[in-house]
Motif scaffolding. Sequence first.
Motif, mmCIF file in Angstrom:
data_model
loop_
_atom_site.group_PDB
_atom_site.id
_atom_site.type_symbol
_atom_site.label_atom_id
_atom_site.label_comp_id
_atom_site.label_asym_id
_atom_site.label_seq_id
_atom_site.Cartn_x
_atom_site.Cartn_y
_atom_site.Cartn_z
ATOM 1 N N ASP A 120 54.686 -26.516 -12.957
ATOM 2 C CA ASP A 120 54.756 -27.441 -11.828
ATOM 3 C C ASP A 120 54.347 -28.850 -12.238
ATOM 4 N N ASN A 121 53.482 -28.929 -13.233
ATOM 5 C CA ASN A 121 52.988 -30.218 -13.709
ATOM 6 C C ASN A 121 52.281 -29.953 -15.039
ATOM 7 N N GLN A 126 45.632 -30.340 -12.367
ATOM 8 C CA GLN A 126 46.364 -29.975 -11.159
ATOM 9 C C GLN A 126 46.445 -28.457 -11.067
ATOM 10 N N ALA A 128 47.896 -25.017 -8.769
ATOM 11 C CA ALA A 128 48.871 -24.507 -7.817
ATOM 12 C C ALA A 128 48.253 -23.373 -7.014
ATOM 13 N N SER A 206 48.645 -25.700 -12.896
ATOM 14 C CA SER A 206 50.069 -25.982 -12.718
ATOM 15 C C SER A 206 50.828 -26.029 -14.030
ATOM 16 N N PHE A 234 49.706 -27.854 -3.936
ATOM 17 C CA PHE A 234 49.258 -28.410 -5.199
ATOM 18 C C PHE A 234 47.997 -29.216 -4.953
#
Length: 240
Positions: A120-121, A126, A128, A206, A234
């Motif tokens: 996701d990143n 970060q 999730a 993430s 997030f």
Amino acid sequence: MRALPTTPEVAGVTYDVHALGHEAQPLVVIDNIVDDPEALIALAEAGPPFVAQPTDYYPGIRKPISNTYSDILLQKVEPVLRDVFGLEHQYQPQVRLSAFSLTTTQPQKLRPIQCVPHIDNHAPNQFAVVHYLCQEKFGGTSFYRHRSTGYETITAERLEHYFKVLKQEVMADDSAGGDYINGNTRLFERIARIKVRFNRALIYRSCSLHSGDISAAVGLSSDPRVGRLTLNSFIESNPA
């Protein structure tokens, strides 16, 4: 995946922690995360419709949820982030996005990037959160290791090399694409799988390679009460 000692309770939240693969990244599992999950399904049914996001690789449709949910979620998971992921006091977590998600894309309409695990990143700060609001028949979420590089997380330092290698591999692999990934393939090894349980939430970095265990055979409905409904959030943490 190996289970770590369970923390009985932190700030009223009981959870289990698992270590993912060789890199041993934490994966948190919280059951019964909210008191009234049926109210969330009612919110998903009400108001504006779900829509596809043209800039989003999610294979389905989404709808934002109010900040009230984000506030409740952060209140519950902030102590867990600090306890499990070692989030220091000067780092203040904030919810950057919370949205209902319904998987609706049929396998034959998937883009190649949707047929392999994703991140996701790439930022390690970060996190999730996947909150399941669907039946157990819909599978769950799996985590993967990229076989040729050995990567289980994709950080900023690994990003360019990983996607260069992956692109070459996907182009050369006749078996890649055309369906959701749901287990081991020539390119990826599944290192963990957590099943769906109604009102269960997962928390992970993430940057971990992961994918939903999606099967069109169980039905991919746009009806929140029938389909694979999740709440995806997030949480980003930066120095105050």
